[in-house]
Design a protein around this motif. Structure first.
Motif, PDB file in Angstrom:
ATOM      1  N   ALA A  88       0.827  -1.210   0.000  1.00 59.21           N
ATOM      2  CA  ALA A  88       0.000   0.000   0.000  1.00 59.21           C
ATOM      3  C   ALA A  88       0.857   1.254   0.000  1.00 59.21           C
ATOM      4  O   ALA A  88       0.553   2.242  -0.679  1.00 59.21           O
ATOM      5  CB  ALA A  88      -0.933  -0.011   1.211  1.00 59.21           C
ATOM      6  N   GLU A  89       1.940   1.234   0.736  1.00 61.68           N
ATOM      7  CA  GLU A  89       2.833   2.397   0.753  1.00 61.68           C
ATOM      8  C   GLU A  89       3.464   2.631  -0.617  1.00 61.68           C
ATOM      9  O   GLU A  89       3.620   3.768  -1.065  1.00 61.68           O
ATOM     10  CB  GLU A  89       3.917   2.186   1.804  1.00 61.68           C
ATOM     11  CG  GLU A  89       4.900   3.338   1.938  1.00 61.68           C
ATOM     12  CD  GLU A  89       4.223   4.626   2.393  1.00 61.68           C
ATOM     13  OE1 GLU A  89       4.757   5.711   2.061  1.00 61.68           O
ATOM     14  OE2 GLU A  89       3.176   4.563   3.073  1.00 61.68           O
ATOM     15  N   ALA A  90       3.801   1.543  -1.303  1.00 63.41           N
ATOM     16  CA  ALA A  90       4.370   1.682  -2.643  1.00 63.41           C
ATOM     17  C   ALA A  90       3.359   2.282  -3.609  1.00 63.41           C
ATOM     18  O   ALA A  90       3.705   3.114  -4.458  1.00 63.41           O
ATOM     19  CB  ALA A  90       4.845   0.318  -3.146  1.00 63.41           C
ATOM     20  N   ARG A  91       2.092   1.867  -3.486  1.00 58.63           N
ATOM     21  CA  ARG A  91       1.062   2.432  -4.357  1.00 58.63           C
ATOM     22  C   ARG A  91       0.867   3.926  -4.078  1.00 58.63           C
ATOM     23  O   ARG A  91       0.672   4.726  -4.996  1.00 58.63           O
ATOM     24  CB  ARG A  91      -0.255   1.684  -4.162  1.00 58.63           C
ATOM     25  CG  ARG A  91      -0.266   0.307  -4.809  1.00 58.63           C
ATOM     26  CD  ARG A  91      -1.685  -0.227  -4.919  1.00 58.63           C
ATOM     27  NE  ARG A  91      -2.267  -0.480  -3.621  1.00 58.63           N
ATOM     28  CZ  ARG A  91      -2.163  -1.640  -2.966  1.00 58.63           C
ATOM     29  NH1 ARG A  91      -1.486  -2.656  -3.503  1.00 58.63           N
ATOM     30  NH2 ARG A  91      -2.747  -1.800  -1.795  1.00 58.63           N
ATOM     31  N   ARG A  92       0.926   4.314  -2.796  1.00 62.04           N
ATOM     32  CA  ARG A  92       0.791   5.744  -2.469  1.00 62.04           C
ATOM     33  C   ARG A  92       1.957   6.550  -3.018  1.00 62.04           C
ATOM     34  O   ARG A  92       1.775   7.654  -3.547  1.00 62.04           O
ATOM     35  CB  ARG A  92       0.672   5.930  -0.957  1.00 62.04           C
ATOM     36  CG  ARG A  92      -0.674   5.520  -0.383  1.00 62.04           C
ATOM     37  CD  ARG A  92      -0.841   6.034   1.031  1.00 62.04           C
ATOM     38  NE  ARG A  92       0.073   5.373   1.960  1.00 62.04           N
ATOM     39  CZ  ARG A  92      -0.187   4.252   2.622  1.00 62.04           C
ATOM     40  NH1 ARG A  92      -1.353   3.646   2.457  1.00 62.04           N
ATOM     41  NH2 ARG A  92       0.693   3.736   3.462  1.00 62.04           N
ATOM     42  N   ARG A  93       3.148   6.004  -2.900  1.00 60.95           N
ATOM     43  CA  ARG A  93       4.316   6.700  -3.460  1.00 60.95           C
ATOM     44  C   ARG A  93       4.186   6.839  -4.978  1.00 60.95           C
ATOM     45  O   ARG A  93       4.545   7.865  -5.551  1.00 60.95           O
ATOM     46  CB  ARG A  93       5.597   5.954  -3.102  1.00 60.95           C
ATOM     47  CG  ARG A  93       6.017   6.089  -1.657  1.00 60.95           C
ATOM     48  CD  ARG A  93       7.480   5.707  -1.489  1.00 60.95           C
ATOM     49  NE  ARG A  93       7.712   4.319  -1.918  1.00 60.95           N
ATOM     50  CZ  ARG A  93       7.653   3.263  -1.108  1.00 60.95           C
ATOM     51  NH1 ARG A  93       7.348   3.432   0.183  1.00 60.95           N
ATOM     52  NH2 ARG A  93       7.874   2.042  -1.570  1.00 60.95           N
ATOM     53  N   GLY A  94       3.674   5.786  -5.620  1.00 61.20           N
ATOM     54  CA  GLY A  94       3.483   5.864  -7.067  1.00 61.20           C
ATOM     55  C   GLY A  94       2.481   6.935  -7.457  1.00 61.20           C
ATOM     56  O   GLY A  94       2.693   7.662  -8.439  1.00 61.20           O
TER      57      GLY A  94
END
Length: 429
Positions: free
Chosen positions: A19-25
């Protein structure tokens, strides 16, 4: 509470690395989008700055003109007081140059005359005709320098270059320098650019004829397109039945608004000049062609302004017993007027900058005086710029850019008027 949520059939852990990776993206995509927008705006502003900068750098010299101030004795023996237009004005100028350049021979005196514009004797004649009381006195008259010496004074001629590659020879430069040493040479504001008509000589060419021609053409365009456009838009929006015929009309109006302007020029050439035999190069014909070109835009803008009036205005007026005609004329049309005026001014500004249709009907002729009426031959600002751009004379290069700057000034002024009218008359619901 937990750090999970149900999405579809299973929970999602918002604190997980995925989820954190998706937010960063998503944040990175948003940042890239902002950067793209800033780059696009900066590119547009940069190109605009290059355009305006090149026009200013090339055209600012045209707003000044090198002039030679001569004290000329208007000899009564050379000018007939009964008819001042008949006089030996060329000899008066020659005698004046011989006085300020003592010791020159006949060949040098002819070279000195070339420093002045070739119409110098006509300038002196017109001054004496306008002021016959100066006959027998000494007058001080500022005469424009010819284009080669104007370029020399503005630093556009390399004095140290090979004489054969210059328009001004060494003898002419020496004579010009002698005049400058006596304080007779000066750079002054070029009022001729605004008050003279076109000329074969760059130092005398101006925009007054083109400005008057554009004014007449725009006046005809406004008189024709404004009432016809509003009437057509009101009928289509408020009274016309909604059927296939009105749909066909609306589609064709929208298509006509996208037709290249040269097509309207061909139409004017075939109909107004070919069938009706109207005079070529006349502002009346130019205005009619521009009206044909502006009319679809006027109808579309007026319909959009009528649609912007809330339906409650119509319903309230009908509810108190007003007829359909009264609703439109007393309520809807006055409220839509700010948008209509804004669109009208923008349409006229577009018509002011059109060149192709005016070229086809002949408004690019060499006209040396402003038109006196709608049927007199005339040019317009865009066509005058086109004529100057096609001229080989060096002085017309600067005047072409100056003419573009003047045209842009008129366009900016018209758009400012449209903005002021919209802000002053616009109502919000």
């Amino acid at each position: 509470m937990t750090d999970t949520a149900l999405v579809g059939a299973g929970p999602i852990d918002w604190t997980s690395p995925e989820a954190e990776a998706r937010r960063r993206g998503r944040r990175a995509a948003e940042s890239r989008l902002r950067i793209y927008g800033l780059v696009a705006i900066a590119t547009a502003l940069g190109l605009l700055a290059i355009l305006v900068g090149s026009l200013v750098l090339n055209g600012y010299r045209a707003f000044t003109q090198t002039q030679i101030a001569l004290e000329i004795f208007v000899d009564p023996g050379a000018v007939d007081a009964a008819d001042p237009s008949d006089g030996e004005y060329r000899e008066l100028i020659t005698a004046t140059l011989a006085g300020v350049l003592p010791g020159v021979d006949a060949a040098e005196l002819r070279a000195a005359r070339d420093i002045l514009t070739r119409n110098a004797h006509f300038i002196l004649r017109d001054y004496v005709v306008a002021n016959p009381s100066v006959i027998g006195t000494t007058i001080r008259l500022a005469i424009p320098a010819s284009d080669p010496y104007d370029q020399l004074a503005k630093g556009l001629v390399e004095r140290d270059s090979d004489e054969g590659r210059r328009r001004v020879d060494d003898r002419g430069i020496a004579l010009f320098d002698r005049l400058a040493e006596q304080g007779l040479v000066a750079q002054r504001f070029n009022s001729a650019l605004f008050f003279n008509a076109d000329s074969r000589f760059p130092e005398l060419a101006g925009l007054s004829g083109a400005v008057v021609g554009s004014f007449f053409a725009l006046a005809v365009c406004f008189i024709l397109s404004f009432p016809i456009g509003i009437a057509a838009a009101v009928y289509l929006e408020e009274f016309a039945p909604k059927n296939k015929w009105t749909d066909v009309i609306e589609v064709n109006i929208n298509n006509l608004a996208a037709v290249p302007s040269i097509v309207f020029g061909l139409l004017g050439l075939a109909v107004f000049l070919g069938w009706f035999g109207m005079p070529r190069s006349a502002p009346l014909v130019g205005g009619m062609v521009l009206a044909l070109m502006t009319l679809p835009t006027m109808i579309i803008v007026t319909r959009a302004a009528l649609k912007a009036v809330p339906p409650s205005i119509r319903e309230a007026a009908l509810g108190v017993g007003a007829s359909k005609h009264e609703v439109v004329m007393h309520h809807v049309l006055p409220l839509a007027l700010p948008g209509i005026l804004t669109g009208t001014i923008i349409g006229l500004a577009q018509a002011l900058g059109e060149t192709a249709p005016l070229l086809l009907i002949g408004m690019n002729a060499f006209i040396t005086s402003p038109p006196g009426g709608l049927l007199d031959p005339a040019t317009a600002l865009p066509t005058q710029i086109f004529i100057w751009a096609d001229s080989p004379e060096r002085g017309f290069v600067a005047r072409t850019s100056a003419g573009i700057l003047v045209l842009l000034g008129f366009l900016i002024l018209m758009n400012l008027i449209a903005i002021l009218l919209r802000n002053r008359l616009e109502r919000k619901w």
